[in-house]
Design a protein around this motif. Structure first.
Motif, mmCIF file in Angstrom:
data_model
loop_
_atom_site.group_PDB
_atom_site.id
_atom_site.type_symbol
_atom_site.label_atom_id
_atom_site.label_comp_id
_atom_site.label_asym_id
_atom_site.label_seq_id
_atom_site.Cartn_x
_atom_site.Cartn_y
_atom_site.Cartn_z
ATOM 1 N N ARG A 9 -21.973 -6.286 -10.325
ATOM 2 C CA ARG A 9 -21.589 -5.998 -12.218
ATOM 3 C C ARG A 9 -19.842 -6.305 -11.433
ATOM 4 O O ARG A 9 -18.996 -6.708 -12.027
ATOM 5 C CB ARG A 9 -21.728 -5.154 -12.309
ATOM 6 N N ILE A 10 -19.626 -5.815 -10.744
ATOM 7 C CA ILE A 10 -18.359 -5.147 -10.312
ATOM 8 C C ILE A 10 -17.294 -6.272 -9.308
ATOM 9 O O ILE A 10 -16.010 -6.949 -10.207
ATOM 10 C CB ILE A 10 -17.965 -4.059 -9.144
ATOM 11 N N GLY A 11 -18.071 -7.276 -8.535
ATOM 12 C CA GLY A 11 -17.896 -9.155 -9.099
ATOM 13 C C GLY A 11 -17.488 -8.525 -7.552
ATOM 14 O O GLY A 11 -17.204 -7.806 -6.915
ATOM 15 N N ASP A 12 -16.260 -9.707 -7.498
ATOM 16 C CA ASP A 12 -15.501 -10.679 -6.229
ATOM 17 C C ASP A 12 -14.364 -9.150 -6.224
ATOM 18 O O ASP A 12 -13.783 -9.278 -7.108
ATOM 19 C CB ASP A 12 -14.628 -11.777 -6.093
ATOM 20 N N LEU A 13 -14.983 -8.244 -4.905
ATOM 21 C CA LEU A 13 -13.192 -7.223 -4.407
ATOM 22 C C LEU A 13 -12.670 -7.094 -3.237
ATOM 23 O O LEU A 13 -14.253 -6.299 -2.781
ATOM 24 C CB LEU A 13 -14.186 -6.476 -5.501
ATOM 25 N N GLN A 14 -12.102 -7.307 -2.631
ATOM 26 C CA GLN A 14 -12.228 -7.475 -1.090
ATOM 27 C C GLN A 14 -10.857 -6.121 -0.580
ATOM 28 O O GLN A 14 -10.077 -5.966 -1.562
ATOM 29 C CB GLN A 14 -11.447 -8.332 -0.844
ATOM 30 N N ILE A 15 -11.587 -5.186 -0.104
ATOM 31 C CA ILE A 15 -11.140 -3.849 0.147
ATOM 32 C C ILE A 15 -10.854 -3.584 1.741
ATOM 33 O O ILE A 15 -11.996 -4.550 2.264
ATOM 34 C CB ILE A 15 -11.893 -2.739 -0.147
ATOM 35 N N LYS A 16 -9.667 -3.774 2.442
ATOM 36 C CA LYS A 16 -9.544 -3.682 3.599
ATOM 37 C C LYS A 16 -8.236 -3.193 4.147
ATOM 38 O O LYS A 16 -7.537 -2.719 3.308
ATOM 39 C CB LYS A 16 -8.720 -5.636 3.675
ATOM 40 N N ILE A 17 -8.910 -2.436 4.828
ATOM 41 C CA ILE A 17 -8.052 -0.707 5.598
ATOM 42 C C ILE A 17 -7.590 -0.605 6.804
ATOM 43 O O ILE A 17 -8.231 -1.436 7.889
ATOM 44 C CB ILE A 17 -9.614 0.168 5.881
ATOM 45 N N SER A 18 -6.058 -0.968 7.345
ATOM 46 C CA SER A 18 -6.213 -0.781 8.372
ATOM 47 C C SER A 18 -5.235 0.617 9.033
ATOM 48 O O SER A 18 -4.623 1.307 7.566
ATOM 49 C CB SER A 18 -4.359 -1.323 8.493
ATOM 50 N N GLY A 19 -5.378 1.271 9.530
ATOM 51 C CA GLY A 19 -5.201 2.162 10.354
ATOM 52 C C GLY A 19 -3.419 2.131 10.580
ATOM 53 O O GLY A 19 -3.282 4.072 10.691
ATOM 54 N N CYS A 20 -2.815 1.536 10.337
ATOM 55 C CA CYS A 20 -1.765 1.532 10.814
ATOM 56 C C CYS A 20 -0.796 0.666 10.330
ATOM 57 O O CYS A 20 -1.525 -0.615 10.336
ATOM 58 C CB CYS A 20 -0.946 1.657 12.231
ATOM 59 N N ILE A 21 0.068 -0.137 10.744
ATOM 60 C CA ILE A 21 1.249 -0.963 9.605
ATOM 61 C C ILE A 21 0.670 -1.918 10.369
ATOM 62 O O ILE A 21 0.975 -3.598 10.019
ATOM 63 C CB ILE A 21 2.623 -0.668 9.766
ATOM 64 N N ASN A 22 0.105 -1.995 12.146
ATOM 65 C CA ASN A 22 -0.634 -3.037 12.751
ATOM 66 C C ASN A 22 -0.329 -4.874 11.840
ATOM 67 O O ASN A 22 -1.321 -5.455 11.871
ATOM 68 C CB ASN A 22 -0.612 -3.478 13.422
#
Ligand code: HEM
Ligand code: SF4
Lengths: 567, 112
Positions: free
Chosen positions: A463-476
């Motif tokens: 139902r929420i559909g296309d949703l990309q969550i992307k996670i970085s542990g620091c600014i690199n």
């Protein structure tokens, strides 16, 4: 392997999907392993200090991380065969803690490697034509490629042959082993960008031109501390000039790129400093002055490289599509998985299957040795033994017969690999973060796990559909958070973890850098905040609108309120 | 060494850590200059004298088979040394996403 492209005639059957090594490649790898064995021995005896040894081990993909050494193994353009995959499982089982981590650069990392075992591991890899070269250091790194290359219905041209040509050109290129900074190239043959071409040092899009293959060239994209969407440098670069022009591009960078400050050393900073126009002028001047004949890529060479790729015989029975349709009608769970985890194939009766490495509450990109073996077996049975790693940290089986898809899905289920969430909120990219990485500010994986558990319900995800969550542990930004529809960045406040949210990023044709939403939050509040963002989206979206589109249409204020007004 | 990994306040106490050369695993400087895989075996030093301890340990790195020696500030209020930063708690007690790899079975598994 040198700047010259080698293409000796092949004798044995080539593996489907990637280039078959020859004796020259094999002898070279063998020598490299023995050289490293000697370096390790000298390090252990004290003949080499850590400062002397560190660059040598990095050249062989061996990092020292928080808890142990980490070995990064190259998977050129993300494609390997089942024999290589089984070797990775063997390494995970024998030398690591029974699992490996597939990365956004289409490589695999092992987290618990012992220095003293590394020469043996590299020897095992070399025996199956694999290595860890160019996975670290200021060289041209692994060239990434569309995970549906050679299969996708929307593809204009299979980019893997050119990826291989670039691999050979860049491998141990005498001029390019000590660039100002690392250098990443991505190549696609589809008008729909699935390789984040605009977030690479060089992004190439291959397409058929009037007189053969041509390339659109992007330059100066990147993540990290200074995220930049690459600029379009030129259209319709003829194939025979591909190497000469790239050579000119990298030479200009090598000459003018900054070496005094590592944060300003990537080509993106140079392109910004010179302006796209200024950089293009310098490249054109270099291109005009250079020995073009030396770098000319003649059609015969391309053909010779192409001949060393195995091609699958695609001969599905004529009722394959009907049988898939029938299986979908009778099995709702399977039908859901097909909706999310497949991609249309160019050949009738075929389809590409995506194996999600994102189980509910799991660690994105991790696979156990047993799962790695299972994928190898499944690839042998259903997809010509060919396996692709996607930059979304999933696995693709490129050429699956539609009438066999149901059986494949059942096998995946038995291996715990049938999550139906590709492209949905559960398909989260996360870097290793503070649980493993010595550069991290905060942990990435636990947030990914909490989010994926919270949104585990498959109906809700659809139902929420296309949703990309992307996670970085620091600014690199190894987790690509700048390009996430929702990005999460770990920050360190006095030794405690906090997370900053960015919204509106995208890695595709509409590439954009996410904008910071507001003050950083503690971990649990971050998970809640994302639930609030999703709620706000569901309330305000119009029909068929993705989260990203709603955000672009309505702006940040609404979402900001959803997260911060409650407090 | 990254200053971030080495920050200390005056007056507190610290332990000394490194990675083992052979396998990269984390070790802590224990009594008698030995290195232990367990932080609960680590010797606690007052921050006033810690630089000298780190210097000595650094000079012995090769002989001891360790790399990357530095000091880790710990909290004042527990019997087992517990580092003040999340990073060092993860190093001391293992990755939080794999409880089965915890370095001290009886140690505090929750690093937060
Ligand atoms: C755990 C060990 C790792 C270390 C020490 C590390 C280090 C770094 C550093 C220092 C940068 C910034 C480079 C720059 O801006 O010049 C970077 C960027 C990046 N890394 Fe990693 N990384 C690690 C793991 C990973 C993993 C697991 C992935 C894939 C999931 C990855 C993919 C990337 C990508 C895609 C970038 C952004 C490229 C760009 O700057 O445009 N890295 N990494
Ligand atoms: S983004 Fe930072 S924390 Fe994550 S893997 Fe890269 S360097 Fe490590």
């Amino acid at each position: 392997m040198s700047a010259e492209i080698l293409a000796t005639p092949d004798t044995g059957a080539a593996p489907v999907g990637h280039y078959a090594y020859d004796q020259v490649d094999r002898a070279f790898l063998h020598d490299r392993v023995e050289q490293f064995r000697d370096q390790v021995a000298r390090r252990l005896s004290g003949a080499l200090s850590e400062d002397e040894f560190k660059p040598l081990r990095l050249m062989n993909g061996l990092y020292l991380q928080l808890h142990a050494y980490m070995l990064r193994v190259a998977i050129p353009y993300g494609i390997l065969d089942s024999r290589q995959m089984r070797e990775l499982a063997h390494i995970a089982r024998t030398y690591d803690r029974d699992y490996g981590h597939f990365t956004t650069r289409q490589n695999i990392q092992f987290n618990w490697i012992r220095l003293e075992d590394t020469p043996d591991i590299l020897a095992r890899l070399a025996a199956v034509d694999m290595h860890a070269i160019q996975t670290s250091g200021n060289c041209i790194r692994n060239i990434t490629c569309d995970q549906f290359a050679g299969a996708a219905v929307d593809e204009l041209l299979d980019p893997r042959v050119h990826a291989e040509i670039l691999r050979q050109w860049s491998t141990l290129h005498p001029e390019f082993s000590f660039l100002p900074r690392k250098f990443k190239i991505a190549i696609s043959g589809s008008p729909n960008d699935r390789v984040a071409a605009r977030f690479h040092d060089i992004g190439l899009v291959a397409k058929p031109g009037r007189h053969g293959t041509v390339f659109d060239v992007f330059v100066g994209g990147g993540m990290g501390r200074t995220p930049v969407v690459g600029v379009h440098l030129r259209d319709n670069l003829p194939e025979e000039d591909l190497l000469a022009y790239l050579e000119a591009m990298v030479r200009v960078y090598n000459e003018y790129g900054r070496r005094d400050n590592i944060y300003k050393a990537r080509i993106k900073i140079l392109v910004q400093a010179l302006s796209a126009e200024g950089y293009r002028e310098k490249v054109d001047a270099e291109f005009a002055a250079m020995d073009r004949a030396r770098y000319r890529l003649p059609p015969e060479t391309v053909a010779a490289i192409r001949a060393r790729f195995g091609t699958p015989v695609l001969d599905a029975p004529s009722d394959a599509a009907d049988r898939l349709a029938e299986a979908r009608r009778t099995d709702a769970l399977f039908d859901r998985w097909v909706r999310t985890n497949t991609h249309p194939h160019r050949a009738a009766g075929y389809i590409s299957a995506v194996v999600s490495l994102k189980p509910d509450g799991g660690i994105p990109g991790d696979a156990t040795s047993a799962q790695i073996d299972a994928i190898a077996d499944i690839a042998d049975r259903f997809s010509f033994g060919e396996i692709r790693i996607s930059h979304m940290q999933n696995i693709v089986l490129g050429h699956v017969r539609q009438d066999q898809l149901h059986a494949l899905w059942q096998e995946l289920g038995r291996a715990g690999l049938a999550s139906a969430n590709i492209g949905l909120i559960g398909d989260i990219i996360a870097c290793p973060g503070l649980d493993y990485c010595s550069l991290a500010n905060a942990r990435s994986i636990p947030i990914a796990q909490k989010l994926s558990a919270r949104f585990a319900n498959p109906a809700l995800q659809e139902r929420i559909g296309d949703l990309q969550i992307k996670i970085s542990g620091c600014i690199n930004a190894c987790g690509h958070h700048h390009a996430g529809h929702i990005g999460i960045l770990g920050v360190d406040k006095k030794g405690e973890e906090f997370f900053q949210l960015t919204l509106g990023g995208s890695a595709g044709n509409d590439a954009a850098i996410g904008q910071i939403l507001g003050p950083a939050l503690p971990e649990d509040a971050t998970v809640d905040a994302i639930a609030h963002l999703v709620d706000a989206y569901l309330v305000h979206r119009t029909d068929g609108e993705r989260f990203l589109d709603t955000y672009r249409r309505l702006g940040a204020a609404l979402f900001k309120d959803a997260v911060y007004a409650l407090a | 060494m990254d200053v971030r990994n080495n920050r200390r306040q005056a007056g507190g106490s610290s332990v000394v850590t490194a990675n083992r050369l052979l396998d990269g695993r984390i070790v802590w400087l224990a009594e008698d200059g030995a290195w232990s895989g367990r932080i609960d075996a680590a010797q606690v030093f007052s921050n006033d004298g810690i630089e000298a301890v780190i210097d000595t340990a650094t000079r012995r790195q090769q002989a001891d088979g360790v790399v990357g020696v530095y000091g880790v500030q710990i909290g004042d209020d527990s019997t087992t040394p517990v580092p003040v930063t999340v990073r060092e708690r993860i190093r001391a007690f293992g990755p939080t996403v794999h409880p089965e790899f915890a370095t001290l079975t009886e140690g505090p598994p929750d690093v937060r």
